[in-house]
Design a protein around this motif. Structure first.
Motif, short mmCIF file in Angstrom:
data_model
loop_
_atom_site.label_atom_id
_atom_site.label_comp_id
_atom_site.label_asym_id
_atom_site.label_seq_id
_atom_site.Cartn_x
_atom_site.Cartn_y
_atom_site.Cartn_z
N ALA A 49 21.64 1.59 23.58
CA ALA A 49 21.44 0.36 23.92
C ALA A 49 22.38 -0.89 23.08
CB ALA A 49 20.16 -0.29 23.89
N HIS A 50 22.22 -0.33 21.89
CA HIS A 50 22.91 -1.22 20.99
C HIS A 50 24.51 -1.07 21.11
CE1 HIS A 50 24.71 -2.28 16.74
NE2 HIS A 50 23.77 -3.14 16.89
N ALA A 51 24.97 0.07 21.33
CA ALA A 51 26.38 0.25 21.59
C ALA A 51 26.96 -0.39 22.81
CB ALA A 51 26.59 1.85 21.45
N ALA A 52 26.27 -0.17 23.74
CA ALA A 52 26.32 -0.89 25.20
C ALA A 52 26.34 -2.55 24.93
CB ALA A 52 25.64 -0.40 26.09
N SER A 53 25.44 -2.96 24.25
CA SER A 53 25.47 -4.29 23.97
C SER A 53 26.67 -4.83 23.21
CB SER A 53 24.09 -4.83 23.44
OG SER A 53 22.86 -4.23 24.28
N LYS A 54 26.86 -4.21 22.43
CA LYS A 54 28.06 -4.51 21.24
C LYS A 54 29.27 -4.58 22.22
CE LYS A 54 29.24 -5.39 17.10
NZ LYS A 54 30.75 -5.05 17.23
N LYS B 295 37.05 6.28 33.10
CA LYS B 295 37.76 5.23 33.58
C LYS B 295 37.35 3.77 32.98
CE LYS B 295 39.80 7.18 37.79
NZ LYS B 295 39.58 7.20 39.18
N GLN B 296 35.90 3.86 32.66
CA GLN B 296 35.53 2.65 32.34
C GLN B 296 34.64 3.02 30.78
OE1 GLN B 296 33.21 0.75 35.22
NE2 GLN B 296 32.05 2.65 35.84
N TYR B 297 34.24 2.16 30.13
CA TYR B 297 33.44 2.37 29.11
C TYR B 297 32.08 2.67 29.38
CZ TYR B 297 31.11 1.52 24.49
OH TYR B 297 30.37 1.60 23.24
N GLU B 298 31.37 3.73 28.74
CA GLU B 298 30.14 4.23 29.06
C GLU B 298 29.48 4.60 27.96
OE1 GLU B 298 29.21 7.14 32.03
OE2 GLU B 298 30.56 5.88 33.43
N VAL B 299 28.20 4.68 27.78
CA VAL B 299 27.55 5.31 26.56
C VAL B 299 26.38 6.28 27.28
CG1 VAL B 299 25.88 4.60 24.74
CG2 VAL B 299 27.64 3.24 25.50
N ILE C 59 11.01 -0.19 25.50
CA ILE C 59 10.83 -0.84 24.38
C ILE C 59 12.11 -0.39 23.50
CG2 ILE C 59 9.56 -1.22 22.03
CD1 ILE C 59 8.33 -2.84 24.40
N LYS C 60 12.37 0.82 23.49
CA LYS C 60 13.47 1.35 22.51
C LYS C 60 14.73 0.77 22.94
CE LYS C 60 11.10 5.55 20.99
NZ LYS C 60 11.00 6.64 21.58
N LEU C 61 15.03 0.61 24.25
CA LEU C 61 16.28 0.29 24.78
C LEU C 61 16.27 -1.49 24.33
CD1 LEU C 61 16.22 1.72 28.55
CD2 LEU C 61 17.83 2.14 26.57
N GLN C 62 15.06 -2.00 24.63
CA GLN C 62 15.08 -3.62 24.24
C GLN C 62 15.37 -3.58 22.88
OE1 GLN C 62 11.55 -4.77 25.53
NE2 GLN C 62 12.00 -4.94 27.54
N GLU C 63 14.88 -3.01 21.96
CA GLU C 63 14.96 -3.08 20.87
C GLU C 63 16.51 -2.98 20.25
OE1 GLU C 63 15.60 -2.15 16.60
OE2 GLU C 63 15.52 -0.53 17.90
N GLY C 64 17.29 -1.91 20.70
CA GLY C 64 18.71 -1.79 20.58
C GLY C 64 19.55 -2.80 21.00
N ALA C 65 19.16 -3.32 22.09
CA ALA C 65 19.97 -4.65 22.65
C ALA C 65 19.80 -5.62 22.13
CB ALA C 65 19.83 -4.64 24.16
N LEU C 66 18.61 -5.92 21.42
CA LEU C 66 18.38 -7.19 20.82
C LEU C 66 18.78 -7.20 19.52
CD1 LEU C 66 16.29 -9.40 22.04
CD2 LEU C 66 14.51 -7.93 21.25
N ARG C 67 18.76 -6.04 18.79
CA ARG C 67 19.66 -5.94 17.52
C ARG C 67 21.01 -6.48 17.58
NH1 ARG C 67 20.79 -1.25 15.65
NH2 ARG C 67 19.63 -0.04 17.01
N ALA C 68 21.56 -5.90 18.68
CA ALA C 68 22.87 -6.21 19.04
C ALA C 68 23.31 -7.58 19.30
CB ALA C 68 23.64 -5.46 19.98
N CYS C 69 22.25 -8.10 19.75
CA CYS C 69 22.43 -9.52 20.52
C CYS C 69 22.22 -10.41 19.28
CB CYS C 69 21.29 -9.66 21.70
SG CYS C 69 21.85 -9.06 23.12
N GLU D 58 31.38 6.71 25.25
CA GLU D 58 30.95 6.84 23.81
C GLU D 58 29.48 7.67 23.73
OE1 GLU D 58 31.10 3.53 21.84
OE2 GLU D 58 29.82 4.35 20.06
N VAL D 59 29.59 8.85 22.88
CA VAL D 59 28.54 9.94 22.85
C VAL D 59 27.82 9.38 21.67
CG1 VAL D 59 27.86 11.92 22.32
CG2 VAL D 59 29.62 11.26 24.04
N VAL D 60 26.49 9.04 21.87
CA VAL D 60 25.70 8.89 20.69
C VAL D 60 24.73 10.24 20.57
CG1 VAL D 60 23.86 7.36 19.59
CG2 VAL D 60 25.54 6.45 21.12
N PRO D 61 24.98 10.74 19.43
CA PRO D 61 24.08 12.10 19.31
C PRO D 61 22.65 11.92 19.21
CG PRO D 61 25.13 11.56 17.14
CD PRO D 61 25.57 10.46 18.11
N GLY D 62 21.85 12.96 19.83
CA GLY D 62 20.46 12.94 19.69
C GLY D 62 19.93 13.56 18.47
#
Lengths: 348, 348
Positions: B308-313, B164-168, B85-95, B329-333
């Motif tokens: 999830a937001h960063a990745a979607s964005k 070598k590629q963008y990752e979060v 649900i949290k992943l979805q929330e972030g992705a959804l926000r970006a989308c 890309e490091v998102v701090p805990g």
DNA sequence: GTTGAATTTGGCAGCGCTGTCAATTCTGTT
DNA sequence: AACAGAATTGACAGCGCTGCCAAATTCAAC
């Protein structure tokens, strides 16, 4: 390397028919000779043809999408995640098997203007149908917004099926009666009930089921054995204390949801009342916590996935021109017997 | 009543420009005079124009969709619902903020052939990008399938960012060191660690963080204070027993996830060891259970939504022709201090 | 055989938008 | 004022499919 995807034209020319005929086969339209269908299908397989969804949507003026609208879990302290995941699971199952896609749409009904926003977004997406989950399915603001988009929709667990439209719900009342009977069959005669938030319709129905169950077993209904919670663990704890301090205390407590039942378990542990030896506890919903606590809760599993599946399927069928009969479709719940219930204690 | 939706042509003629110019304004393309932009925008508002997504997708050969791929929670006993649900929330926000839609795609990696199926479905959908959540982001079968679709994708928490590629990912190791330091600052010198499933990379990183933390505080690392769990509550319980039966037992236990930490709490309760008076317990993940148990767990909150937001964005930006730099890309805990940790007991 | 109806197939015009490229208008410079 | 080059705008051909309607074929009954 990555060769161009096959289009309907490629299939048509390989099969030696017109694109329109291919379209008919793909959409399972009637009036196509079996032999033609076969050769078109062969061409489709050979070319690994997949219809382009955007093109279909554009030409047919509607998207092969179902939108699932539910209460945004991130607005409150999301233990409802499991609830939503199950709904999604059912809706997704229906969509995938029918070639539709599912768009999820949490919306926080606390915000003002959600209605307008929801309406706006649905307008833009133009889905084939909308599934509105409880408790949103009972909020006029949401339902009116959905209705205003003029898109087919199905409400889940409204608790008020008026029979004028297709709706899906579970048999909250019956199954609660069933749980009550189960407790009675274990020998319990003093079965208490903890009511939940009165505005929550499904939770309200459970109380009636409890009364039905008592009646079916010839057990008297006692006002003193019913207390009022607010759906939270804390309130379950308080209610349990109240019930367990009675001189002739109940030997079984049935709570209108699992959170409150978990509260009962906590209170009993504190009061050193053994479960299920001295007290049986039953809940409703089968939240994930139910099997994580000790003793694991006997509860009623809501068929959330099946309900969402039924609703989505109905919308897809309706988009295909085969609308379901109006009326309430009842998906039965299930009593899950775990560790928290047992025979009535001897000395009682 | 329900009048035809405005099309780009309506806007163009109202604004007195060509449809192409309207398209430019809508897509924020450069080289449009400010005055033109203004009048087009006015017309758009007046007509309440919304671009038809299908038409755009068809013409531009890609759908404004992001697909979120994650491990199907219904295949195991879904306590991971909150995670998803949290992943979805972030992705959804970006989308939502970018006018994209989110398609969810649970997939059970246990099934054979998931890779092929996933690939097939993505091919059909043709999304702009794919977010692959852990633990799927570490499975070659899934990653290869995604890669084979030739669609931009971002992996979450691979634990192996090769740059070598963008990752979060989150700073598992650093923040675990932080938690260790926090415990040390409370006066604890005997801090035990319960390791988790070794195949789970993120969980593995936490052990290194623990060691870093000890070192940073000048505390010795003791082999005897590290035990091996398997991420489950039960294993946490067993590990705790083992640790707490030592003669010179630890005063703090740091578990690689919350489930195991919950097991520690359970074991301590059984052994009548007070938390946090006699023992401090810390977990990782901030699952919903963490604040439901007593005492509520001090833990590390994973920034799932933000990741999830960063990745979607990133995927959306990339679809718009502004790809992000490759690299991690490091998102701090965040360390969440609750009730389960406290100063080291006096007698220790 | 023939006729009329039913079944099966095909032709083609869009659906609403974007990509390409050409046309036009605007700069600043000489 | 004339001109190159940049900035701005427009024309138009699709994208891949479905809906509508007409054409072709088959069928049934006489």
């Amino acid at each position: 390397m990555r060769k161009r995807r096959a289009t309907i034209e490629d299939v048509a020319s390989l099969a030696g028919v017109s694109i329109k005929t291919v379209s008919r086969v793909v959409n399972r339209e009637p009036n196509v000779r079996a032999s033609t269908t076969a050769s078109v299908k062969k061409a489709i397989t050979k070319l690994d043809y997949r219809p382009n969804p955007s093109a279909r949507n554009l030409a047919s003026h509607r998207a092969r999408l179902i939108v699932l609208v539910y209460d945004d879990p991130s607005t409150y302290d999301a233990p409802s995640a499991g609830y939503i995941i199950k709904l999604q699971e059912g809706a997704l199952r229906a969509c995938r098997s029918e070639g539709f896609e599912l768009l999820i749409h949490p919306c926080s009904h606390r915000d003002s203007g959600v209605g307008a926003e929801l309406q706006e977004q649905i307008r833009q997406i133009r889905p084939s149908g909308i599934v509105v989950a409880a408790p949103l399915s009972n909020l006029p603001e949401i339902v009116d917004a959905v209705k205003a988009t003029n898109t087919p929709y199905v409400r889940l667990s409204t608790g008020t099926g008026n029979g004028k439209q297709y709706e899906v719900a579970t048999n909250d009342r019956d199954i609660s009666a069933g749980m009550t009977r189960y407790l009675a069959e274990l020998g319990h005669t003093r079965i208490a009930f903890i009511r939940g938030d009165r505005t929550h319709l499904a939770v309200g129905n459970r109380f009636w089921g409890y009364r039905d169950g008592l009646e079916q077993c010839g057990l008297p209904f006692a006002e003193e054995l019913v207390v009022e919670g607010d759906n939270s663990i804390g309130s379950g704890e308080k209610c349990a204390e109240q019930l367990l301090q009675m001189e002739n205390r109940p030997t079984a407590i049935f709570a209108a949801n699992d959170d409150m039942a978990a509260g009962v378990v906590r209170a009993a542990a504190r009061m050193r009342i053994g479960i299920p030896d001295q007290l049986s506890v039953a809940g409703c919903d089968d939240i994930s916590l139910a099997q994580m606590i000790f003793p694991a809760l006997t509860t009623i599993r809501q068929p959330l996935s099946a309900m969402a599946h039924a609703a989505s399927k109905a919308l897809i069928d309706s988009a295909r021109g085969r609308p379901h009969e109006p009326g309430l479709e009842v998906v039965p719940g299930e009593i899950i017997i775990r560790e928290s219930t047992g025979p009535v204690p001897r000395n009682a």
